[in-house]
Design a protein around this motif. Structure first.
Motif, PDB file in Angstrom:
ATOM      1  N   GLN A   1      -0.978  12.821   4.811  1.00 59.07           N
ATOM      2  CA  GLN A   1      -1.321  13.663   5.964  1.00 59.07           C
ATOM      3  C   GLN A   1      -0.408  13.392   7.151  1.00 59.07           C
ATOM      4  O   GLN A   1       0.085  14.316   7.798  1.00 59.07           O
ATOM      5  N   ASN A   2      -0.145  12.105   7.431  1.00 63.25           N
ATOM      6  CA  ASN A   2       0.725  11.835   8.587  1.00 63.25           C
ATOM      7  C   ASN A   2       2.205  11.993   8.230  1.00 63.25           C
ATOM      8  O   ASN A   2       3.074  11.882   9.088  1.00 63.25           O
TER       9      ASN A   2
ATOM     10  N   THR B   1      -2.879  -1.777   0.575  1.00 61.40           N
ATOM     11  CA  THR B   1      -3.385  -0.432   0.254  1.00 61.40           C
ATOM     12  C   THR B   1      -2.245   0.579   0.268  1.00 61.40           C
ATOM     13  O   THR B   1      -2.141   1.436  -0.603  1.00 61.40           O
ATOM     14  N   LYS B   2      -1.374   0.441   1.273  1.00 58.50           N
ATOM     15  CA  LYS B   2      -0.232   1.363   1.353  1.00 58.50           C
ATOM     16  C   LYS B   2       0.710   1.162   0.166  1.00 58.50           C
ATOM     17  O   LYS B   2       1.244   2.112  -0.406  1.00 58.50           O
TER      18      LYS B   2
ATOM     19  N   LYS C   1      -9.942   2.436  -1.300  1.00 58.76           N
ATOM     20  CA  LYS C   1      -9.127   2.191  -0.104  1.00 58.76           C
ATOM     21  C   LYS C   1      -7.684   2.638  -0.344  1.00 58.76           C
ATOM     22  O   LYS C   1      -7.011   3.155   0.556  1.00 58.76           O
ATOM     23  N   THR C   2      -7.218   2.412  -1.581  1.00 57.35           N
ATOM     24  CA  THR C   2      -5.883   2.877  -1.942  1.00 57.35           C
ATOM     25  C   THR C   2      -5.803   4.390  -1.797  1.00 57.35           C
ATOM     26  O   THR C   2      -4.846   4.941  -1.260  1.00 57.35           O
TER      27      THR C   2
ATOM     28  N   ASP D   1      -7.641   6.274   0.111  1.00 59.33           N
ATOM     29  CA  ASP D   1      -7.627   6.598   1.544  1.00 59.33           C
ATOM     30  C   ASP D   1      -6.213   6.480   2.107  1.00 59.33           C
ATOM     31  O   ASP D   1      -5.745   7.350   2.851  1.00 59.33           O
ATOM     32  N   ALA D   2      -5.553   5.367   1.766  1.00 58.42           N
ATOM     33  CA  ALA D   2      -4.189   5.146   2.265  1.00 58.42           C
ATOM     34  C   ALA D   2      -3.255   6.242   1.778  1.00 58.42           C
ATOM     35  O   ALA D   2      -2.360   6.702   2.503  1.00 58.42           O
TER      36      ALA D   2
ATOM     37  N   THR E   1       5.961  -2.277   2.787  1.00 55.30           N
ATOM     38  CA  THR E   1       4.503  -2.486   2.817  1.00 55.30           C
ATOM     39  C   THR E   1       4.130  -3.824   2.200  1.00 55.30           C
ATOM     40  O   THR E   1       3.213  -4.492   2.666  1.00 55.30           O
TER      41      THR E   1
ATOM     42  N   VAL F   1      -4.098   9.372   1.036  1.00 51.82           N
ATOM     43  CA  VAL F   1      -4.377  10.612   1.765  1.00 51.82           C
ATOM     44  C   VAL F   1      -3.806  10.525   3.185  1.00 51.82           C
ATOM     45  O   VAL F   1      -3.137  11.457   3.651  1.00 51.82           O
ATOM     46  N   THR F   2      -4.034   9.395   3.839  1.00 55.74           N
ATOM     47  CA  THR F   2      -3.517   9.227   5.202  1.00 55.74           C
ATOM     48  C   THR F   2      -2.000   9.350   5.217  1.00 55.74           C
ATOM     49  O   THR F   2      -1.414  10.065   6.040  1.00 55.74           O
ATOM     50  N   GLY F   3      -1.347   8.626   4.283  1.00 56.48           N
ATOM     51  CA  GLY F   3       0.109   8.632   4.218  1.00 56.48           C
ATOM     52  C   GLY F   3       0.664  10.030   4.002  1.00 56.48           C
ATOM     53  O   GLY F   3       1.704  10.410   4.548  1.00 56.48           O
TER      54      GLY F   3
END
Lengths: 256, 257
Positions: A53-54, A221-222, A43-44, A46-47, A214, A49-51
């Motif tokens: 990407q955005n 996770t963030k 999950k970390t 994922d966070a 965070t 990658v998301t962080g």
């Protein structure tokens, strides 16, 4: 043979890292620590990658990286030139040594309020704090390196009637290089720490602020993603320093 | 040496003292262009101090040292030093080429000219093909050759050598002695050679200064009547070589009492 041991030790270190992540996964999935404090590694990730990407985590990371680098760069400039000055003059050493010894043990973070008061809450203030905190290892190492130059080399320089600034440039500084490089590595770590601390205290965009925000929002996770980025930054900077050292100190390994 | 020739270096009533201790007293001698002159004596009698005087690294407490008629006020391009401790006298972070280059850089020789001078000097000292080696990758003999190359880069009129071969093994020492004699014959550079090895002093020199200790002063100046070119076997079997060796030995031994 050398290649083989290099590959083997790299594989082993990778194994240790994977084992640690496995342990983390085990502790988190068994809920030995509540997930609000310790999220799952995947999950970390994922966070992370998301962080990236955005762009939010990416921007924060770049901001921290920039501060670390420029603060460190200033520290190198100031530390090495002051060290060269202090190392070259015994008189100066006698005059400034007590003052330096008083300033040196002060934690740079304790001076942040003073820096804010004097410079104001600005980017320059943050760089000032980082430079101030990170220059000590450089100042001390450069001074020490220059004071302990082989005396016979100084005599060689005298016999060649070398002017003083050339002795510094061609003999003392290169001879102090191993000390200076070790201090540059140390200062880089100090710079990263201070960049994060300053961001936490001033709320400027960066990983420090990201971590604080965070964690206050219980977005573990963030927060962990931020910590992973910091770890990777530290690792990358150490790899870069390895490369620089291997190049600059080629003569040291040449003997073997 | 003919006395009609003007001296290249002359010392007149030179004293050296450190604090209340007199190290050298009443030194009077001349060094002539192109000669090889050795200086021997019991340890602690000021051999190295005399070399530092000639180099301009040390100012006399009394009397005067002059080079080509002018007083020596400090180190000069015309006098180059080769130190005994080659391991410490070379810059470990520079290659052979870089070490020779140091002297040329100080003299302000421009880059392209520097390269060809370096090649010449490394070839002259038997180090051709070792340009890129660091001192730590070289044997003791090669390191000392490199130091000689760097000294020659100054294009000196006088080479001041402080027990340069003392730390080398016997075979290497002999080949360096022969190379040095060859160098002196080819370039005409004056050599002032400090040593405690009496045979080495005789083998290399035209004249030998014998120092006496406490305080350091000149006991005797010996002429070496051996012909050149010299040969490690033939010269050392010569009657006058053996006689001089005997004389020098008695001189140094006698001075220790």
């Amino acid at each position: 043979m050398i290649r083989f041991t290099q590959i083997a030790s790299f594989a082993l270190s990778l194994l240790v890292a994977l084992a640690l992540i496995g342990l983390w996964h085990f502790v988190a999935s068994a809920r030995l620590v509540p997930p609000i404090f310790l999220p799952l590694p995947e999950k970390t990730f994922d966070a992370l990658v998301t962080g990236m990407q955005n762009g939010v985590l990416l921007d924060a990371s770049l901001a921290t990286l920039r501060r670390m680098f420029f603060g460190w760069f200033l520290a190198c400039l100031a530390g090495i030139s002051l060290g060269a000055l202090v190392g070259s003059s015994q008189k100066l050493r006698i005059y400034v040594a007590p003052m330096l010894e008083t300033l040196r043990p002060l934690p740079a973070s304790s001076l942040i309020p003073l820096f804010i008061a004097v410079i104001g809450l600005s980017e320059g203030m943050i760089l000032g704090v980082i430079a101030f905190g990170a220059l000590w290892p450089l100042l001390l190492a450069t001074t020490h390196g220059i004071v302990s130059v082989e005396p016979l080399l100084i005599e060689v320089a005298q016999a060649l009637a070398m002017p003083k600034h050339k002795v510094l440039w061609k003999i003392s500084l290169p001879s102090a290089m191993p000390d200076i490089l070790a201090a540059m590595r140390l200062s880089l770590t100090v710079s990263l720490i201070l960049a994060v601390v300053c961001e936490m205290l001033t709320g400027s965009e960066g990983l420090g602020q990201w971590l604080l925000a965070t964690s206050r929002a219980f977005a573990s996770t963030k927060m962990f993603a931020g910590i992973v980025v910091l770890g990777l930054m530290g690792y990358a900077s150490s790899l870069i320093m390895n490369l620089v050292e291997a190049r600059a100190l080629k003569w040291k390994s040449a003997a073997n | 040496m003919s006395t009609a020739m003007p001296a290249q270096i002359s010392l007149a009533d030179v004293d050296v003292s450190f604090g209340s201790k007199t190290v050298l007293s009443g030194l009077n001698f001349e060094v002539f262009k192109g000669e090889v002159i050795s200086i021997v004596g019991a340890s602690g009698c000021g051999k190295t101090t005399s070399l530092r005087l000639l180099a301009g690294l040390l100012a006399p407490s009394g009397g005067s040292v002059s080079f080509e008629g002018k007083p020596v006020r400090g180190p000069r391009r015309e006098t180059a030093i080769v130190f005994q401790d080659y391991g410490k006298a070379l810059l470990p972070w520079r290659t052979a080429e870089g070490n020779v280059s140091l002297a040329l850089e100080v003299m302000g020789v421009p880059g392209p000219e520097r390269r060809s001078r370096i090649s010449e000097l490394l070839a002259l000292t038997g180090l051709a093909g070792h340009h890129d080696k660091y001192p730590a990758q070289m044997s003791g003999g090669m390191q000392q050759r490199l130091q000689i190359a760097r000294a020659l880069a100054q294009d000196p009129a006088v080479l001041l050598m402080d027990e340069p071969f003392g730390a080398l093994d016997a075979m290497t020492r002999q080949s360096l002695q022969d190379e040095l004699l060859d160098l002196s014959a080819r370039t005409g550079v004056t050599i002032y050679f400090v040593t405690h090895d009496l045979e080495e002093a005789i083998y290399l020199s035209d004249r030998i200064i014998g120092l006496l200790p406490n305080p350091g002063r000149i006991g005797r100046i010996f002429d070496v009547p051996l012909p050149r070119p010299r040969d490690q076997l033939i010269t050392k079997e010569d009657r006058s070589f053996l006689a001089l060796r005997h004389e020098l030995y008695d001189f140094v031994k006698g001075s220790e009492h």
